[in-house]
Design an enzyme around this catalytic site. Structure first.
Site, PDB file in Angstrom:
ATOM      1  CG  PHE A 111      -0.537   0.363   2.014  1.00  0.00           C
ATOM      2  CD1 PHE A 111      -0.235   1.394   3.228  1.00  0.00           C
ATOM      3  CD2 PHE A 111      -0.085  -0.394   3.113  1.00  0.00           C
ATOM      4  CE1 PHE A 111       0.030   2.119   4.342  1.00  0.00           C
ATOM      5  CE2 PHE A 111       0.513   0.462   4.230  1.00  0.00           C
ATOM      6  CZ  PHE A 111       0.960   1.549   5.180  1.00  0.00           C
ATOM      7  CE  LYS A 112       3.538   1.683   4.797  1.00  0.00           C
ATOM      8  NZ  LYS A 112       5.423   1.239   5.317  1.00  0.00           N
ATOM      9  CG  ASP A 113       3.592   0.726  -4.494  1.00  0.00           C
ATOM     10  OD1 ASP A 113       5.121   0.824  -4.475  1.00  0.00           O
ATOM     11  OD2 ASP A 113       3.759  -0.631  -4.966  1.00  0.00           O
ATOM     12  CG  LEU A 116       6.302   6.030  -0.670  1.00  0.00           C
ATOM     13  CD1 LEU A 116       6.705   5.203  -0.140  1.00  0.00           C
ATOM     14  CD2 LEU A 116       6.880   7.645  -0.625  1.00  0.00           C
ATOM     15  CB  THR A 144       8.423   3.133   5.014  1.00  0.00           C
ATOM     16  OG1 THR A 144       6.948   3.252   4.622  1.00  0.00           O
ATOM     17  CG2 THR A 144       8.540   4.645   4.053  1.00  0.00           C
TER      18      THR A 144
END
Length: 468
Positions: A111-113, A116, A144
């Site tokens: 989910f960090k994509d 970011l 992350t």
């Protein structure tokens, strides 16, 4: 739109300056000076929009005049164009009233994509506009780091050093960071826990001379722009399930509190969220706080869900600021006392306010394996350990009155193949674009948990690139 520090001793900034600053000079975190609000007609107007367009509309009032609307729109459309599902964040129904929202279709399968991929492009735009260069330092419990590296590798105006706890990420997570061959990227394995890595990052920001010399910025969820770019997927799920004419609940596996804080922010901006469920693993400081007002540090224990192996949830400071009616001095004293004593002193009235917003849930490793196995057997759904916690929390806590519950599926099961194989007998395959991951050369240094040693490594990375 202006932003202020939760500790009240840093100047107010616009969105662009908050993005580039990361952490406030007083050690606090930036929050909106005043929260924007969407009414029912605003939410209805967003129904049916593609995800990139929806993200643009939701983020625009948070960005304000710092970035032109058409630039923000272009960044969002470019950021999500390469995701592996046409819906970007598809909803999967698991049983009556229970859904998983898959947030792992980006380039690094986590989910960090979602944030970011946007942040990398925002940095690029602003640094080009200002003719500046920055050094990003970040700590990661697993996801992350790879998402930040993917977003920033090869960008000419950014040097990046990512710290991860040695031996405490999955092998896929580590290799996604350490096999990227880009001159502007450095990777360090710290002898310690994620909290140690996070403390080193905060210490570098607190070192005023070093911060100015290196022009430091951050990509952890201490950077407000990360939170801002995560709010849209909660909106997308709620609209798909009938908002604003129907409430929805969210179940969020969390360690550093950033993902669930984005859900809270969506609620604060007017989204009809009935309940927020906070899922924890054996590192259960948030569960203990919500159950018994026990926000006390304990040693970090490695688990099957390493991205949640955290005992100091940095983003909780933002919620604390709101629970204390935005009293910056009280927030500052509470946080300083927490770091000094290892225990956060929260008045009963404040604790009850937190419990009115959030409900905790905890699952140990045995429970995680059992939930992965159950999901595979009963719902034909393969979940990674973090997602399994979120789904188990949603089932255990639930929501009355026909309110649907959405569990956030935060990582692809192939990022944690060993845990999935033990639970189900299946070995989840990496997507074709990552099929050669285990054959790539790794590049990282192992360093002791020492601020001077780590700062020297950052200086060496920046100096090498400035000379080159």
């Amino acid at each position: 739109m202006r932003y202020i520090s939760t500790r009240g001793q840093a100047p107010a900034r616009d969105f662009a300056d908050v993005l580039l600053a990361g952490l406030a000079e007083d050690g606090g975190l930036f929050v909106p000076e005043a929260w924007p609000h969407f009414g029912p007609s605003d939410w209805r107007a967003m129904r049916g929009l593609g995800y990139a367009e929806l993200a643009t509309r939701v983020m625009q009032p948070l960005v304000g005049a710092a970035i032109p609307f058409e630039v923000l729109r272009g960044i969002c459309h470019e950021a999500y164009a390469g995701f592996g599902h046409p819906a970007v964040v598809p909803l999967v129904q698991l049983e009556t009233g229970l859904f998983a929202q898959e947030l792992f279709h980006g380039p690094t399968l986590a989910f960090k994509d979602m944030a970011l991929q946007v942040l990398g492009r925002l940095f690029d735009y602003l640094l080009t506009q200002r003719d500046q260069r920055i050094t990003i330092v970040g700590a990661t419990s697993g996801d992350t780091g790879s998402a930040a590296i993917e977003a920033c590798a090869g960008r000419e105006r950014i040097d990046m050093m990512i710290l991860h706890p040695r031996g405490r990420t999955s092998e896929v997570q580590r290799r996604q960071m350490t096999t990227v061959a880009a001159d502007n990227i450095g990777n360090v394995a710290i002898e310690g826990s994620f909290d140690d890595c996070q403390d080193l990052v905060k210490a570098m920001f607190a070192d005023g001379g070093f911060r100015q010399e290196m022009r430091l910025s951050a990509v952890n969820s201490i950077n407000w722009a990360r939170i801002a770019a995560q709010i849209p997927y909660y909106v997308a799920a709620a609209l798909a399930l009938g908002a604003p004419d129907r409430e929805v609940a969210f179940s969020v596996p969390t360690g550093n509190f950033g993902n669930v804080l984005a859900a809270w922010a969506a609620r604060r901006m007017g989204l009809p969220v009935a309940r927020l469920i906070v899922g924890s693993n054996r590192n259960d400081i948030l569960f203990r706080f919500l159950e018994s007002n026990d926000m006390s540090m304990a040693p970090v224990q490695p688990s099957l869900s390493p991205s949640m192996d955290i005992q100091v949830s940095s983003n909780f400071e933002r919620l604390l600021f709101e629970l204390l009616d935005r009293d910056a001095e009280a927030t500052r004293e509470t946080m300083l006392g927490f770091r000094r004593t290892g225990r956060m002193a929260v008045a009963e009235a404040v604790w009850h306010r937190a419990r009115g917003l959030l409900q905790g849930f905890r699952l140990d490793d045995a429970g995680i394996e059992a939930e992965i196995r159950r999901l595979d057997s009963e719902s034909l759904y393969l979940a990674d350990p973090h997602t399994a916690i979120g789904i188990a929390a949603a089932r255990a806590v639930g929501c009355a009155g026909g309110v649907p519950v959405v569990a956030m599926a935060t990582a692809h099961p192939a990022k944690f193949p060993d845990a999935v194989r033990r639970a189900t007998g299946q070995h989840p395959a990496l997507p074709p674009r990552l099929a050669d991951l285990f054959g790539r050369q790794e590049r990282f240094a192992v360093l002791e948990n020492d601020l001077g040693v780590v700062e020297a490594a950052v200086r060496a990375l920046v100096g090498r690139n400035s000379v080159g």
